[in-house]
Design an enzyme around this catalytic site. Sequence first.
Site, short mmCIF file in Angstrom:
data_model
loop_
_atom_site.label_atom_id
_atom_site.label_comp_id
_atom_site.label_asym_id
_atom_site.label_seq_id
_atom_site.Cartn_x
_atom_site.Cartn_y
_atom_site.Cartn_z
N HIS A 155 -29.72 -30.51 -2.75
CA HIS A 155 -30.52 -31.19 -3.78
C HIS A 155 -30.23 -32.70 -3.79
CE1 HIS A 155 -31.10 -27.09 -5.43
NE2 HIS A 155 -29.81 -26.96 -5.19
N SER A 276 -37.87 -58.98 6.43
CA SER A 276 -38.98 -59.12 5.50
C SER A 276 -39.51 -60.55 5.60
CB SER A 276 -38.49 -58.83 4.08
OG SER A 276 -39.30 -59.49 3.13
N LYS A 282 -33.32 -58.90 3.51
CA LYS A 282 -33.73 -57.56 3.91
C LYS A 282 -33.45 -57.24 5.37
CE LYS A 282 -35.57 -54.72 1.89
NZ LYS A 282 -36.94 -54.60 1.37
N GLU A 289 -38.83 -45.35 9.76
CA GLU A 289 -39.98 -45.17 8.85
C GLU A 289 -41.25 -44.86 9.64
OE1 GLU A 289 -40.31 -48.37 5.93
OE2 GLU A 289 -38.13 -48.43 5.79
#
Length: 459
Positions: A155, A276, A282, A289
């Site tokens: 979980h 970024s 970043k 992704e």
Amino acid sequence: MKLWAGRFSKETDERVNSFNTSLPFDRRMYAQDIAGSVAHAKMLAATGIIDAGDAEKIILGLESILSDIESGLLVPDNDAEDIHMFIEAELTARVGDAGKRLHTARSRNDQVALDTRLYLRGETDNLISLLKKLCVALIKKADEYKDAIMPGYTHLQRAQPVTFGHHLMAYVSMFLRDIERLVGCRRRINVMPLGSCALAGTTYPVDRQMTRELLCFDSVCANSLDGVSDRDFCIELASCISIAMMHLSRFSEEIILWCSWEFKFIELDDAFSTGSSIMPQKKNADVAELIRGKTGRVYGDLITLLTMMKGLPLAYNKDMQEDKEAVFDAVDTICECINTFIPMLGTMTVLRGNMKNAAARGFINATDLADYLTKKGVPFRDAYKISGSLVAWCIENDTVLENVPLEKLREYSEMFDGDVYDAISLETCVNMRSSEGGPSPSSVVRQIQLAKTALEEIR
Ligand code: ARG
């Protein structure tokens, strides 16, 4: 002029030509088309259907076409309806009447099934070897980090301690299953459809077994209608690829999480990260992704194939031309993903300390505390309750189980002794989990040995 123009009184409308053509996406099968035609010509000559001189001319012509396409001298152009028509027309232009005999006892329907099977057979082999490389890379990392303690989750809550090596070997298990599925799929791809002709076989005395042998197929399609209308092998390959992409996507998701400041279990190499345009701090895991994103696209390919086939009457229908873009896209996408994934894994930094710190919080030794009491004779359910109450006490007092003084522990159970601290140390918790398939370094070593054997046994 179309090869089939004889029956027609008009030129095809330009819009139909561009709508109908599959050349832009089936030109990649040129080498398979030529190999299939060479084998077919040899068989036609061996059975006396065409004469040996014509076969010779055909084969030489096809070989010259192959080398001209490969060198860039000959470019399959978009006027042809597909790669099969293009090559046949080019052959006739080069060798004259002999070229016109090549299509005896053959149809584009069995020809396209043959070419697609040959092409996908090669791609499946390539994919299997890429997945093997991925397993080898993972096994290497797993061995390096077989003793790196990290929290295992259920979980997405810290649950019990595992090792990073153990976690990586879970993915090896998945990819080994993917390889196994592909090996099975390859067997069903490797069936020779030529000789099915348009749909109803042929009156010529063809020798299908000879063609099969020349092209290294395991067997021939047993039924000519099925031979030209079966695309199960495309669907099966896309579904094997979809499952493998699902595995890559889950792995990518974990990599994305692990890279976040909330976890910081790993750091990707700068060469495999992106920045970024506005936020200077970043560093993003774009590769992971994108793999996660492309998984949806591959599922789309599978659904395209399933839906395209579901209402088709036997035998060939033009709808089936849509098979290639979908299955090629699935193959191209997964190969690109794995090719980028392997070096991304190879160059990542594993932050053992952060993993260990995360494992030290979250009470992931609470089960071990209960097990300690159980081994001293306390029934597990009672021990479970005592351990739970102690966790609650720790949360209230902002501490962890290892730091609770013995007197305090004894208030909860008389069975606690000084040896409890060793029993619930993270190292003990991990090292003692040495059951088959478990996270202890010794278990991981066994898993690695088994995986290596499995890899060696694949064909
Ligand atoms: N380009 C076609 C395909 O990819 C080849 C088969 C054409 N056969 C036909 N009867 N029109 O499916």
